[in-house]
Each structure stands twice: as structure tokens, then as C-alpha cells.
Write a protein that holds these residues in place. Sequence first.
Motif, PDB file in Angstrom:
ATOM      1  N   CYS A 211      47.898  23.426  69.638  1.00  0.00           N
ATOM      2  CA  CYS A 211      46.558  23.603  69.096  1.00  0.00           C
ATOM      3  C   CYS A 211      45.646  22.478  69.566  1.00  0.00           C
ATOM      4  N   ASN A 241      45.723  25.840  73.204  1.00  0.00           N
ATOM      5  CA  ASN A 241      44.902  27.001  72.867  1.00  0.00           C
ATOM      6  C   ASN A 241      44.449  27.678  74.159  1.00  0.00           C
ATOM      7  N   CYS A 279      48.854  28.467  71.744  1.00  0.00           N
ATOM      8  CA  CYS A 279      48.429  28.397  70.343  1.00  0.00           C
ATOM      9  C   CYS A 279      47.215  29.323  70.182  1.00  0.00           C
ATOM     10  N   CYS A 280      46.190  28.876  69.464  1.00  0.00           N
ATOM     11  CA  CYS A 280      45.090  29.765  69.097  1.00  0.00           C
ATOM     12  C   CYS A 280      44.510  30.518  70.294  1.00  0.00           C
TER      13      CYS A 280
HETATM   14 ZN   LIG Z   1      46.193  26.711  67.193  1.00  0.00          ZN
END
Ligand SMILES: [Zn+2]
Length: 296
Positions: A211, A241, A279-280
Motif C-alpha cells: 500500500c 498500489n 495492493c489498492c
Molecule cells: Zn492498499
Amino acid sequence: MNDNLLSALATRPLICDGAMGTQLLASGLASGECGMLWNADRADSVRAVHQAYRQAGCNLITTNTFEGSSFALARHHLDERMAELNGAGARNAREIAGDSAWVLGDVGPFGDFLEPLGDMTADELFAIFRAQITALMEGGADAVLVETMSDPAEVAVAVAAAKAVGSIPVIATYAYQKTGPAEYRTMMGTSVDEAVAQAVAAGADIVGANCGTGLAFPDYLELARQMVRAAGKTPVILQPNAGAPQVIGGQTVYCATPEEIAGIVQPLLEAGVRIIGGCCGTSPAHLAAMSRALTA
Ligand SMILES: [Zn+2]
């Protein structure tokens, strides 16, 4: 999985999976609803996400248990179902991973501050994490992923709790923000060197980052170099991300394409990173492109 994760990692780099939450939202999870409930109530949807990542080539499948400590679940009045929902999360991942991928039991931050900033004592938190990790291991996890951490003291408690449950490989990752040119710190103000050193000292077998706030791909690459330097012989994982976030219509979105994120895989490997995931904003399509870049 019979193969030992750490010995496999010594011979080849591995691909971890990507975001779970956004995939569940796309399957109809209401925002604000507890995604962990789906481990029991909508297990098919959770397993479909795991399956998509497995088909994308991910070697490590992460359980849908980020908010799985009883403290975090209490916000949804689900703390009494802690063992059930973590166990179900691990079984869902195990069913898809079979004996061809590792299952990482996901442990996120408990969601408040340890003493003296907060009320939680290290002993109380140790018991909370140990109970969650016990349920994850009973459900069939191979290793524990302590992730998105800001406080090295919380990492130390979580790693110790995992090691108290058994002889389990433990991965510990922090979320960093950029605080200056080539300078990254956690939300608690901890430097990369200090964060990595404390995770290794606590007994983490693999350390890294996931992240992050406001990090673009060149930042992730620089962060990776700093972590590898700080980690010494301990393998490093990075789960970026999908690029730097952009605010569109009041919502934070991550816009990097699969090809763009795949472009940093070889530079990350050259920097010494041994596990790469997402991640995101990352999806099975992103991870498939990254997996191809890893083996290219
Ligand atoms: Zn994340």
C-alpha cells in the motif's frame, strides 16, 4: 502446501496476489459492510476472487481476513464470530490454493494505538492476535502476513503471537508515505531502516511494504532499494498500489494499467525484491501481467 515457502523463495522469486476489497465491492459488497462476513455468507464470491488470482499466476493467496482481529471485528459487532470468520477465510483460500500455492493468513492492524498513545497493552494485543492466527492456521493457512502496519511495536506483537502459535513463516509489511526526496516513513514517523530492523528483530522471516500514501512507481522502486539494504539477508516483499492515487469525483482511484505496473517488476527484481504482489487498485489482470513480467 508441502513445499516450504522460505526454501522455495531461496530458489526463485514469487508472485503474491492483489487487492481483495475492491474485487468484493465489484461483486456487490456494500461499502461499509464487513467483507469478512462473506467468508461465511458469500464464500463462492470470495473463492472466485482467489481463483482469479490463482489463474493469474499468483503463488501466494491471501485470506480475506484483514479486519479479522476481534478488536477490529467488534466495530461490526462481529467479534464473537472471530474464530469462525477467520477459519472460513483460511478454508476458502486453501480450497483454491490446494497444494500448488501458499495460503497467507492475513492480519491487518488492530485499528487503534498501543499504550502509551492508546489504551491497548502489548499483552492484550498479543492475546488478540494469537487467537486470530490460531483460527487462520486451523483453517489451513501456510504462513502469516502481518500487513499495512505503521507501528513497529504492533508488528513485534503480531510476529511474536504468530511464533507462539507455531513454527510459522511470518511476513511483515508496513505502509509508507513519502516524507521528502527519497525519504519514506510510516504514519507513526518510523523510518525504513528502523521499521525493517524492528520487524527482523521481532523474528519476521520476510519483510517489506504494501500500500502506501502518495507513492508513484519510482518511489516504490526507491523504497524497495532502501528496504533491501536494511533487510540484509532477510527476503523482501513489495505490494504496491496500482500507481499513485488520483481523486476523481471525490473518490480515490488508482489508474495504472496492468502493463504499467508490470513495467516495474524487472526493476524490482534487480533491486533484490523476492516477492511482488499488489495492493489498492490492483486486479487479477494486473497480477497476470506482473506474473508474465516475472517469468519473462
Ligand atoms: Zn492498499
